[in-house]
Design a protein around this motif. Sequence first.
Motif: not given
Length: 366
Positions: A306-310
């Motif tokens: 959710x924080x944008x880490x793939x």
Amino acid sequence: MISGQIVRPGAVLRGHLHLDGPLIGEIIEDDRVGDDIIVPGFVDLHCHGGGGHTFTEGDPDDARAAAAFHLAHGTTTMLASLVSSPFDLMRDATAAYLPLVRAGVLAGVHFEGPYLSAARCGAQNPEFLRDPSVEELSALVKLGEGTVRMVTVAPELPGALDAIAFLRDHGVIAAVGHTDASYADVLAGVAAGATVGTHLFNGMRPPHHREPGPVIGLLSSIAVCELIADNIHLHPGMLAFAAKTAGPGRAALITDAMDATGMPDGRYDLGGQEVIVADRVARLARNGSIAGSTLTMDEALRNAVAAGIPLPDAVAMATATPAKVLGLADRGEITTGKRADLVVLDPELRVRRVLRAGTEIPPTIG
């Protein structure tokens, strides 16, 4: 056979996964499979308990129950983390947990203290803090016969570099944490043999542009940086920043969970100090310091994504990277011949099934 989206190093492959007893067998591509997501079993380097059970008191029955709670959430390999304690408790816990390590219930013991900075002790009990002692460490390592796997040390303390070098020379992971160290102190600790940063940012002097301190020192080094992805210890933006800076090969998701994990809000104990848990946040009653987390590794993975880490990077941070820290080459990746520690997740990354060494764990999550 298990089918779905198989998360492998750097990629997601749709297909079927065959088991060969306790090992991963053939992997066959097939675009027609469903949307389940298959990842390696999680590896937690830093956990104090869960499900109402704690690792911090050295009770083997409590430890077994805490490990079972986290296993149901996908953690197939974990260290039992203790907090700063008198030497007698450290010794007794090492002896008590040795059979659990030999049985594979635990991957070892992590002593988070007592060799920590009083200025950055956080929820650690200041009564038990002391300078690093090679004599104490030698006794614990000898008694544990491989049980002691990691020790957190503040590198600026007297005798710290000697202690770190001793740990390195005896196959124990030295971690830098709960430290008021300068940038130079941290690099000296890494040069002496430290290879892990204990919950980066938390329990550390904050970065400053004229004195980078331990956070930048660790990010700039070879050390693997632990990250508590509960959106409380770290803002999601800071989590993403640290993960991108270190890269998935040097960032490890951890829980830092305490016994209150999975339990109702209320009053708990951590290392002889009262902790109040409200709205999932654990704080010391005496001063409001954050006192561990109520996180599980499956939630940590969801928060990281959710924080944008793939997804492949977040999975590596929860599996392959911490497995490498522990020197466990037989797990942490979905590759033929590796141990069949597997977690089957739904499209929202919630646990559906857990397998450990090819054996399915009965579901216990409500």
